[in-house]
Design a protein around this motif. Sequence first.
Motif, PDB file in Angstrom:
ATOM      1  N   PHE A 124      19.180 -50.388  15.124  1.00 26.42           N
ATOM      2  CA  PHE A 124      20.296 -50.866  14.568  1.00 26.42           C
ATOM      3  C   PHE A 124      19.985 -52.566  14.595  1.00 26.42           C
ATOM      4  CE2 PHE A 124      24.621 -53.309  15.966  1.00 26.42           C
ATOM      5  CZ  PHE A 124      25.053 -53.186  14.696  1.00 26.42           C
ATOM      6  N   LEU A 157      26.416 -49.050  13.165  1.00 24.38           N
ATOM      7  CA  LEU A 157      26.165 -48.245  14.102  1.00 24.38           C
ATOM      8  C   LEU A 157      27.417 -47.778  14.462  1.00 24.38           C
ATOM      9  CD1 LEU A 157      24.308 -47.294  16.660  1.00 24.38           C
ATOM     10  CD2 LEU A 157      25.130 -49.577  17.796  1.00 24.38           C
ATOM     11  N   SER A 159      29.763 -45.894  17.203  1.00 26.24           N
ATOM     12  CA  SER A 159      29.544 -45.854  18.742  1.00 26.24           C
ATOM     13  C   SER A 159      30.744 -45.625  19.313  1.00 26.24           C
ATOM     14  CB  SER A 159      28.828 -47.115  19.223  1.00 26.24           C
ATOM     15  OG  SER A 159      28.694 -46.964  20.706  1.00 26.24           O
TER      16      SER A 159
END
Length: 781
Positions: free
Chosen positions: A619, A627, A629
Amino acid sequence: MSAASLGSEATASAGSDVGAGAARQNLERQREPLTKVLGARTAKQLGKLSLETVEDLLRHYPRRYGDPGQLTDISQLKVGEHVTVMAQVRTATIRTMRSRGGAMLQATVTDGTHALQLTFFAKRAGVLRMHEDKLRPGRTGLFTGTVGEYRGSRQLTHPDYLIVGVDAADEDEAVLEASRPIPFYPAAASVPTWRIGRSVRTVLDPLPDDYFVDPIPEFLLDRHGHLPLVPSLRDVHVPDDSAAWKRGLARFVYEEALILQSALARRRAAHEALTSVARPRRDDAMASAFDARLPFPLTQGQRDVGEQIATDLERDTPMMRLLQGDVGAGKTVVALRAMLQVVDAGGQAALLAPTEVLAAQHLVTLRALMGPLAEGGMLTGADDATRVTLLTGSQGSKARRAALAEAASGAAGIVVGTHALLSETVQFADLGLVVVDEQHRFGVEQRDELRARGDRPPHMLVMTATPIPRTVAMTVFGDLETSVLAEKPAGRAQIATHVVPADNQAWLTRAWGRIREEVDAGRRAYVVCARIEGDAATEGDGDADVDPDLDGADDQLLAADGGIDLGAAKPVAAPKAPLASVSDTAAMLGARPELAGIGIGVMHGRLSADAKAEAMDRFASGATPVLVSTTVIEVGVDVPQATVMVVLDADNFGISQLHQLRGRVGRAGHASLCLLISRADEGTVAHERLQALAATTDGFALAETDLELRREGDVLGAAQSGGRNSLRLLRVVRDAKVIDAARVDARELVNDDPDFTQHPALAQAIESWLEPAREDYLERS
């Protein structure tokens, strides 16, 4: 033991000056099982509300009071909600049901404007005559049940009820009851409020005024004008008028504040009696070299707070300081300067992080800031350099042995790690300072465990990027001195925050397009989800599949409707759309035309340590500039190129958590964007939270807003853990003056009698609150 015999016991031991034996007897009286006092059947019903002992029942305070002439607004009732309403009977009629057999009683009650139907069924009409006789037109009653709907009218089927002035032992009692305020207790469908009230009266009525030893010393009752314990319980449960219950509740608010502040004052006094190793400053060592190599000037706030900490470290009393700083305020630099002062003085410092991701991030950040100063023993290392090493639970055996050896030998002046640093297998040559990052993930007992390391406890610096209102700080962190970093370093970009309706496809398409634009400009974007894996629609909040690396961080998820009435019955929640997951969202974004050709990474707590490190490296390097997450990246993660934060299902998160997530972008001077995707309707608490967040980036202002919108139980942790709220009455915003007064009183008590030998009932109350099941109020911010 029967209820009648409760008041007949000898009470010579009661009073403010009591010995250990009387204190034990007092505890036995408080913990008398309700099965012995009320009988097994009633006790079993009360047990459904976790009311097991005499103390449990008497401390089950009413959540509000009603006047017999003040009727409930029936128009506000919602279908599916379990309610207790006060209303006046308009009609009550029994009729035979021809289609299905049997009989039905239909009654109508009213608030004067709106009507509510009551329906009772029976095999024979005679069974219903009792209800018909009590439900006479003009009478006022309390009616409890779940709101249903039949042919467009709201109704209660087979409600439990109590008729004011009728359900009493005799006429005189009926007249008296009808004139008093009516307590409404936190109740359940099978245990209505008046059944709780009757049980309370059965226990309370026979008690003499001195039956229990009061935890509040007599001189403090006189100082603040409060009544003793049992008379105050009568004020709360059986008030003659509104002044009585207000007087009683004020006393118990103060009592909670005093117990809490006494616990913190005693903890602080015990710590101040310890001796640590003074760590004086050296002008010609690493700390000075570090200041000289910083590529930016320290803010005045960083210098002022740094001076406070440096002065603390020079004393032989162990430092206990809370460092508050909003997102991006520069706490890490302040903490590192303190760690270097300790290393210069021959000691070691440990930096404790809540997650492996954050621990690894701290390692990278510290080494980058220190440069050659972190390369002790290497050819490229500076003179007097040290080492910074990492120690986590998932390290391979070779790396772990090396880290343990560096910590034990003293070669590593700074050791960064997770809770693995708490392990008894971790030894330090001379641990002088413990820095705890993100305090709300660590409990008081864990703080104490770290303090106890070695013959002489290390200094301790506790950091949080979650701004804490003063009232919360002195309620939860009363054992710590507090420093605040309010000024942000230069170069921080403003972050534009917008709330995006989840059902507005045009806006969502534009959001993915903005990510593309930022990535094309060399930037990075986070997309945050509450879940790791996909799931079906859930009832109410739903329990997100917890990310194991969060150590309970996701317990900040809040119901979209928000709850503010302690003990109020919850409506039956309608099914909600499933929360977005990391796996499904990554797949969805990979198929979006706006993001074609862009690498998309994933991050969550189920990944191995190596996989997490690789995900962050890819990333940061731009190999996967988007990303997806969980909130594992909530705190501390620092990728300067990140400029976009998209939070899916943002209405399921609290203000402080969203503010932390937003702080992951805008860290390198680039204009940044935070998009909060929400399904919250206007007028809900969740919608208010998001609008507040969009209106300001001032974390301290948001903390105050957060405290106003959320229950204290949530703020202090009890509600998230699923436990009962230890703060039953105390409200940290409303009762700031009470907390201040109790803090002064507690310090006076501890100064005069550190072990509370003269006040065993207060010591007993503190110990009761500090039992594991009731420790939540001290566990989190």
